[in-house]
Write a protein that holds these residues in place. Structure first.
Motif, PDB file in Angstrom:
ATOM      1  N   LEU A 199      45.564  42.711  40.287  1.00 26.83           N
ATOM      2  CA  LEU A 199      44.559  43.733  40.001  1.00 26.83           C
ATOM      3  C   LEU A 199      43.283  43.413  40.763  1.00 26.83           C
ATOM      4  CD1 LEU A 199      44.998  43.918  36.117  1.00 26.83           C
ATOM      5  CD2 LEU A 199      46.045  45.389  37.848  1.00 26.83           C
ATOM      6  N   ASP A 200      42.523  44.459  41.084  1.00 23.32           N
ATOM      7  CA  ASP A 200      41.236  44.202  41.719  1.00 23.32           C
ATOM      8  C   ASP A 200      40.225  43.805  40.637  1.00 23.32           C
ATOM      9  OD1 ASP A 200      40.101  46.511  40.501  1.00 23.32           O
ATOM     10  OD2 ASP A 200      40.360  47.737  42.288  1.00 23.32           O
ATOM     11  N   ASP A 253      37.578  45.246  39.182  1.00 21.36           N
ATOM     12  CA  ASP A 253      37.315  46.189  38.088  1.00 21.36           C
ATOM     13  C   ASP A 253      38.521  46.366  37.181  1.00 21.36           C
ATOM     14  OD1 ASP A 253      34.689  46.609  38.943  1.00 21.36           O
ATOM     15  OD2 ASP A 253      35.266  48.272  40.248  1.00 21.36           O
ATOM     16  N   GLU A 254      39.718  46.433  37.763  1.00 23.90           N
ATOM     17  CA  GLU A 254      40.937  46.560  36.954  1.00 23.90           C
ATOM     18  C   GLU A 254      41.136  45.327  36.080  1.00 23.90           C
ATOM     19  OE1 GLU A 254      43.746  49.260  39.898  1.00 23.90           O
ATOM     20  OE2 GLU A 254      43.526  47.123  40.292  1.00 23.90           O
ATOM     21  N   SER A 255      40.857  44.168  36.623  1.00 26.82           N
ATOM     22  CA  SER A 255      40.977  42.923  35.855  1.00 26.82           C
ATOM     23  C   SER A 255      40.015  42.925  34.678  1.00 26.82           C
ATOM     24  CB  SER A 255      40.698  41.709  36.748  1.00 26.82           C
ATOM     25  OG  SER A 255      41.673  41.585  37.750  1.00 26.82           O
ATOM     26  N   ARG A 287      38.711  45.497  33.127  1.00 27.27           N
ATOM     27  CA  ARG A 287      39.144  46.463  32.112  1.00 27.27           C
ATOM     28  C   ARG A 287      40.314  45.909  31.286  1.00 27.27           C
ATOM     29  NH1 ARG A 287      37.757  50.134  36.214  1.00 27.27           N
ATOM     30  NH2 ARG A 287      39.880  50.244  37.034  1.00 27.27           N
ATOM     31  N   LEU A 288      41.268  45.266  31.945  1.00 26.72           N
ATOM     32  CA  LEU A 288      42.408  44.707  31.223  1.00 26.72           C
ATOM     33  C   LEU A 288      41.968  43.609  30.265  1.00 26.72           C
ATOM     34  CD1 LEU A 288      45.441  44.544  30.701  1.00 26.72           C
ATOM     35  CD2 LEU A 288      45.597  42.953  32.643  1.00 26.72           C
TER      36      LEU A 288
END
Length: 73
Positions: free
Chosen positions: A52-53, A55-57, A59-60
């Motif tokens: 994940l990039d 921002d995705e990291s 959010r997760l």
């Protein structure tokens, strides 16, 4: 006149050959064989492809944190 010295050309830079450094529980390994390095480069490329990039990291992590803390309440 002092002794003459020979120096390599300043603009000539040869890169170091690739090396894998692998830390273990009780020591470490340095792997420099072509097939060994290639195996690790392939594994790293695979991980990089599915990672994940930033921002995705974030959010997760926030989602999992909220789920864990919600269960505790």
């Amino acid at each position: 006149m002092g002794p003459s010295r020979v120096f390599p050309p300043v603009n000539r830079v040869e890169p170091d050959p690739p090396v894998v450094y692998r830390e273990l529980l009780t020591g470490a390994l340095y792997l420099d064989g072509e097939s060994e390095v290639a195996a690790y480069e392939e594994a790293w490329a695979g991980l990089d492809a599915v990672a994940l990039d930033h921002d995705e990291s974030r959010r997760l992590i926030e989602k999992i944190s909220a789920e864990v803390h919600h269960r505790d309440a």
